[in-house]
Motif scaffolding. Structure first.
Motif, PDB file in Angstrom:
ATOM      1  N   MET A 228       0.831  -1.208   0.000  1.00 30.70           N
ATOM      2  CA  MET A 228       0.000   0.000   0.000  1.00 30.70           C
ATOM      3  C   MET A 228       0.866   1.259   0.000  1.00 30.70           C
ATOM      4  O   MET A 228       0.553   2.250  -0.676  1.00 30.70           O
ATOM      5  CB  MET A 228      -0.920  -0.006   1.219  1.00 30.70           C
ATOM      6  N   THR A 229       1.985   1.219   0.748  1.00 28.01           N
ATOM      7  CA  THR A 229       2.876   2.378   0.761  1.00 28.01           C
ATOM      8  C   THR A 229       3.517   2.582  -0.595  1.00 28.01           C
ATOM      9  O   THR A 229       3.673   3.727  -1.062  1.00 28.01           O
ATOM     10  CB  THR A 229       3.952   2.193   1.843  1.00 28.01           C
ATOM     11  N   ARG A 230       3.919   1.494  -1.259  1.00 23.83           N
ATOM     12  CA  ARG A 230       4.485   1.623  -2.617  1.00 23.83           C
ATOM     13  C   ARG A 230       3.462   2.213  -3.584  1.00 23.83           C
ATOM     14  O   ARG A 230       3.795   3.057  -4.437  1.00 23.83           O
ATOM     15  CB  ARG A 230       4.958   0.258  -3.106  1.00 23.83           C
ATOM     16  N   MET A 231       2.224   1.767  -3.462  1.00 21.97           N
ATOM     17  CA  MET A 231       1.188   2.307  -4.345  1.00 21.97           C
ATOM     18  C   MET A 231       0.993   3.799  -4.085  1.00 21.97           C
ATOM     19  O   MET A 231       0.871   4.607  -5.021  1.00 21.97           O
ATOM     20  CB  MET A 231      -0.127   1.553  -4.112  1.00 21.97           C
ATOM     21  N   LEU A 232       0.989   4.193  -2.813  1.00 24.82           N
ATOM     22  CA  LEU A 232       0.842   5.601  -2.473  1.00 24.82           C
ATOM     23  C   LEU A 232       2.005   6.413  -3.020  1.00 24.82           C
ATOM     24  O   LEU A 232       1.814   7.514  -3.572  1.00 24.82           O
ATOM     25  CB  LEU A 232       0.763   5.740  -0.950  1.00 24.82           C
ATOM     26  N   ALA A 233       3.230   5.886  -2.883  1.00 27.04           N
ATOM     27  CA  ALA A 233       4.394   6.597  -3.407  1.00 27.04           C
ATOM     28  C   ALA A 233       4.336   6.706  -4.928  1.00 27.04           C
ATOM     29  O   ALA A 233       4.695   7.750  -5.513  1.00 27.04           O
ATOM     30  CB  ALA A 233       5.673   5.892  -2.974  1.00 27.04           C
ATOM     31  N   ALA A 234       3.885   5.645  -5.601  1.00 33.15           N
ATOM     32  CA  ALA A 234       3.797   5.685  -7.066  1.00 33.15           C
ATOM     33  C   ALA A 234       2.781   6.717  -7.531  1.00 33.15           C
ATOM     34  O   ALA A 234       3.026   7.477  -8.483  1.00 33.15           O
ATOM     35  CB  ALA A 234       3.433   4.296  -7.593  1.00 33.15           C
ATOM     36  N   VAL A 235       1.627   6.766  -6.845  1.00 33.23           N
ATOM     37  CA  VAL A 235       0.605   7.751  -7.226  1.00 33.23           C
ATOM     38  C   VAL A 235       1.132   9.168  -7.013  1.00 33.23           C
ATOM     39  O   VAL A 235       0.962  10.059  -7.869  1.00 33.23           O
ATOM     40  CB  VAL A 235      -0.683   7.507  -6.421  1.00 33.23           C
ATOM     41  N   ALA A 236       1.785   9.393  -5.852  1.00 32.66           N
ATOM     42  CA  ALA A 236       2.322  10.728  -5.575  1.00 32.66           C
ATOM     43  C   ALA A 236       3.386  11.112  -6.589  1.00 32.66           C
ATOM     44  O   ALA A 236       3.442  12.264  -7.062  1.00 32.66           O
ATOM     45  CB  ALA A 236       2.896  10.766  -4.157  1.00 32.66           C
ATOM     46  N   HIS A 237       4.239  10.154  -6.954  1.00 34.53           N
ATOM     47  CA  HIS A 237       5.286  10.455  -7.928  1.00 34.53           C
ATOM     48  C   HIS A 237       4.693  10.772  -9.296  1.00 34.53           C
ATOM     49  O   HIS A 237       5.130  11.700  -9.996  1.00 34.53           O
ATOM     50  CB  HIS A 237       6.248   9.275  -8.011  1.00 34.53           C
ATOM     51  N   ASP A 238       3.681  10.015  -9.703  1.00 36.21           N
ATOM     52  CA  ASP A 238       3.095  10.235 -11.033  1.00 36.21           C
ATOM     53  C   ASP A 238       2.340  11.549 -11.112  1.00 36.21           C
ATOM     54  O   ASP A 238       2.132  12.080 -12.224  1.00 36.21           O
ATOM     55  CB  ASP A 238       2.150   9.074 -11.380  1.00 36.21           C
ATOM     56  N   LEU A 239       1.912  12.081  -9.979  1.00 33.12           N
ATOM     57  CA  LEU A 239       1.200  13.362 -10.011  1.00 33.12           C
ATOM     58  C   LEU A 239       2.108  14.527 -10.374  1.00 33.12           C
ATOM     59  O   LEU A 239       1.624  15.595 -10.759  1.00 33.12           O
ATOM     60  CB  LEU A 239       0.543  13.629  -8.646  1.00 33.12           C
ATOM     61  N   ARG A 240       3.405  14.354 -10.231  1.00 33.49           N
ATOM     62  CA  ARG A 240       4.311  15.459 -10.524  1.00 33.49           C
ATOM     63  C   ARG A 240       4.294  15.834 -12.008  1.00 33.49           C
ATOM     64  O   ARG A 240       4.453  17.006 -12.355  1.00 33.49           O
ATOM     65  CB  ARG A 240       5.734  15.081 -10.106  1.00 33.49           C
ATOM     66  N   THR A 241       4.110  14.857 -12.867  1.00 31.72           N
ATOM     67  CA  THR A 241       4.133  15.158 -14.310  1.00 31.72           C
ATOM     68  C   THR A 241       2.995  16.081 -14.718  1.00 31.72           C
ATOM     69  O   THR A 241       3.238  17.124 -15.362  1.00 31.72           O
ATOM     70  CB  THR A 241       4.085  13.845 -15.103  1.00 31.72           C
ATOM     71  N   PRO A 242       1.715  15.793 -14.395  1.00 25.91           N
ATOM     72  CA  PRO A 242       0.656  16.748 -14.772  1.00 25.91           C
ATOM     73  C   PRO A 242       0.802  18.091 -14.062  1.00 25.91           C
ATOM     74  O   PRO A 242       0.431  19.130 -14.626  1.00 25.91           O
ATOM     75  CB  PRO A 242      -0.628  16.036 -14.371  1.00 25.91           C
ATOM     76  N   LEU A 243       1.355  18.098 -12.874  1.00 27.59           N
ATOM     77  CA  LEU A 243       1.532  19.375 -12.191  1.00 27.59           C
ATOM     78  C   LEU A 243       2.562  20.240 -12.911  1.00 27.59           C
ATOM     79  O   LEU A 243       2.432  21.480 -12.964  1.00 27.59           O
ATOM     80  CB  LEU A 243       1.967  19.135 -10.732  1.00 27.59           C
ATOM     81  N   THR A 244       3.597  19.596 -13.432  1.00 28.76           N
ATOM     82  CA  THR A 244       4.584  20.366 -14.194  1.00 28.76           C
ATOM     83  C   THR A 244       3.941  20.982 -15.432  1.00 28.76           C
ATOM     84  O   THR A 244       4.187  22.157 -15.770  1.00 28.76           O
ATOM     85  CB  THR A 244       5.744  19.447 -14.602  1.00 28.76           C
ATOM     86  N   GLY A 245       3.076  20.223 -16.127  1.00 30.74           N
ATOM     87  CA  GLY A 245       2.366  20.782 -17.292  1.00 30.74           C
ATOM     88  C   GLY A 245       1.437  21.915 -16.892  1.00 30.74           C
ATOM     89  O   GLY A 245       1.325  22.928 -17.612  1.00 30.74           O
ATOM     90  N   LEU A 246       0.751  21.777 -15.770  1.00 28.93           N
ATOM     91  CA  LEU A 246      -0.130  22.860 -15.324  1.00 28.93           C
ATOM     92  C   LEU A 246       0.654  24.122 -15.005  1.00 28.93           C
ATOM     93  O   LEU A 246       0.194  25.244 -15.269  1.00 28.93           O
ATOM     94  CB  LEU A 246      -0.900  22.399 -14.076  1.00 28.93           C
ATOM     95  N   ARG A 247       1.852  23.954 -14.443  1.00 26.76           N
ATOM     96  CA  ARG A 247       2.635  25.138 -14.128  1.00 26.76           C
ATOM     97  C   ARG A 247       3.078  25.856 -15.394  1.00 26.76           C
ATOM     98  O   ARG A 247       3.092  27.100 -15.446  1.00 26.76           O
ATOM     99  CB  ARG A 247       3.847  24.742 -13.280  1.00 26.76           C
ATOM    100  N   LEU A 248       3.418  25.124 -16.419  1.00 27.71           N
ATOM    101  CA  LEU A 248       3.806  25.762 -17.679  1.00 27.71           C
ATOM    102  C   LEU A 248       2.634  26.515 -18.299  1.00 27.71           C
ATOM    103  O   LEU A 248       2.794  27.620 -18.834  1.00 27.71           O
ATOM    104  CB  LEU A 248       4.331  24.694 -18.651  1.00 27.71           C
ATOM    105  N   ARG A 249       1.438  25.935 -18.201  1.00 31.87           N
ATOM    106  CA  ARG A 249       0.274  26.609 -18.743  1.00 31.87           C
ATOM    107  C   ARG A 249      -0.091  27.837 -17.898  1.00 31.87           C
ATOM    108  O   ARG A 249      -0.612  28.833 -18.422  1.00 31.87           O
ATOM    109  CB  ARG A 249      -0.908  25.647 -18.800  1.00 31.87           C
TER     110      ARG A 249
END
Length: 430
Positions: A228-249
């Motif tokens: 469960m902790t690995r899944m939580l870490a994976a979800v948190a890590h994957d959220l960084r990519t869309p956040l980077t795109g939102l910041r550029l926009r």
């Protein structure tokens, strides 16, 4: 085997009581004292006798010869006296010897008189002696000692002996089972879900099975928690990519909207970073190395001041320590930021004793009620439950700290500060 051995030993004791131990001796009576009781010269109780009144004479194997002797001593007619044997299949074979000749129980009365004093003082098997009263009823004297009571005493003594024989076996069995169970209980109380040390599985087979079952269950729970902790870490890590795109926009948006969007994105990044910190602390084992704690704490203070935190520190110049510097710094940064958020100013101090090193992060904020302290140490739990970002974080700060302290075998303590506020104490054993 213990149960079978105990049952076998108890059975042998019972067989010894029934078949091998001698039968209790029947009660004995003295004829002369029985006569004195009937005369009123003695009390029946101290002599082990009792006197009753009956409508009929005593029944049993009669002894005419002794009846005649007692009648003469009592001064009663023979037909008013009756002596019978109790508890015997037949009357005892009584013989009297006078001048070297054997005389039977029906011998001449002169022989009876000459031998009366001797025969009266002998111990006789239990008998009943009845004397007819003037009103027609019989005053009957008999033994007050029961064969059943004698058997009971003998059985109780045998049971006591059996208990003494079984006591060493029972004590050995209790120690053999109790000691491994106590060791297992002590080890279970000290172990955590993330500990890798297996519980002791020595002792009897039942204790070994129990320890193996607990070890297997704990390993399954640890694997599930790590998944469960690995899944939580994976979800948190994957959220960084869309956040980077939102910041550029957001940079191409109008200035007023862009500033608000960037601030929201920064808060989301901070939340993701906390989640990742928590996951690293749960999944990655601590890297224990020699560390200069004084320098490490001073570096945390200087970094906090650069972040705009008002902090006062009372630190030792030299404090060698053995632990994971990254975990400790992550824990201290969380504590300093939490204290600054709730109180504005922070105080950091260190105390060293012969048993432990204590690092205290103190503030003058609202504190945490004692009833809430166990809850706020859990992941995603906050003392302020509105989930408002301005009044608190994600609820992972103290959980990250507790994970770091736990990996060092220490304790995280939330204490009331004299004068108001909170002291968060990290206690690391030396």
């Amino acid at each position: 085997m213990l149960a079978v051995s105990s049952l076998l030993l108890a059975t042998l004791v019972s067989l010894a009581v029934i078949g091998w131990m001698p039968r209790p001796a029947p009660p004995q009576m003295r004829l002369d004292r029985a006569v004195e009781v009937l005369r009123g010269a003695r009390a029946p109780g101290p002599e082990g006798m009792r006197v009753t009144l009956r409508e009929t004479p005593p029944g049993g194997h009669a002894s005419p010869w002794l009846t005649q002797l007692v009648a003469q001593q009592l001064g009663q007619p023979v037909e008013h006296v009756r002596l019978v044997w109790k508890g015997a299949d037949k009357a005892p074979d009584i013989k009297v010897f006078a001048r070297g000749a054997s005389v039977s129980a029906s011998a001449d009365p002169e022989v009876v008189r000459t031998q009366g004093a001797l025969l009266a003082a002998l111990q006789w098997p239990a008998f009943e002696l009845g004397v007819r009263r003037a009103d027609g009823r019989w005053q009957v004297l008999g033994s007050d000692v029961s064969d059943v009571a004698a058997w009971r005493r003998q059985v109780l003594l045998a049971l006591l002996g059996g208990t003494l024989l079984l006591a060493p076996l029972a004590t050995w069995a209790a120690l053999r089972i109790g000691r491994p169970l106590r060791r297992l209980a002590d080890a279970s109380a000290a172990v955590t879900l993330h500990a890798t040390t297996r519980l002791p599985d020595d002792g009897p087979r039942e204790v070994q099975v129990l320890a193996s079952a607990i070890n297997a269950g704990r390993e399954r729970l640890r694997d599930q928690a790590q998944d469960m902790t690995r899944m939580l870490a994976a979800v948190a890590h994957d959220l960084r990519t869309p956040l980077t795109g939102l910041r550029l926009r957001a940079e191409s948006a109008p200035p007023a909207q862009a500033a608000r969007m960037v601030a929201d994105i920064e808060r989301m990044n901070a939340m993701i970073e906390q989640v990742l910190d928590y996951a690293r602390g749960e999944l990655e084992p601590a890297s224990m190395q020699p560390v200069e704690m004084g320098a490490l704490l001073d570096d945390c203070v200087q970094s906090a001041r650069l972040r705009g935190v008002q902090i006062q520190a009372d630190l030792p110049a030299h404090l060698p320590w053995h632990g994971d510097a990254l975990l400790l710094r992550r824990a201290l940064d969380n504590l300093i930021d939490n204290a600054a958020r709730y109180a504005g100013a922070v105080e950091l101090s260190v105390q060293r004793t012969a048993e432990a090193v204590c690092v205290d992060v103190a503030d003058r904020g609202p504190g945490i009620p004692e009833a809430e302290r166990a809850r706020v140490l859990q992941p995603f739990q906050r003392h302020e439950t509105s989930r408002n970002r301005s009044t608190g974080g994600t609820g992972l700060g103290l959980a990250v700290v507790q994970g770091a302290v736990r990996q060092h075998g220490g304790q995280l303590l939330l204490l009331d500060r004299p004068g108001g506020g909170l002291i968060v104490r990290l206690r690391f054993p030396i």
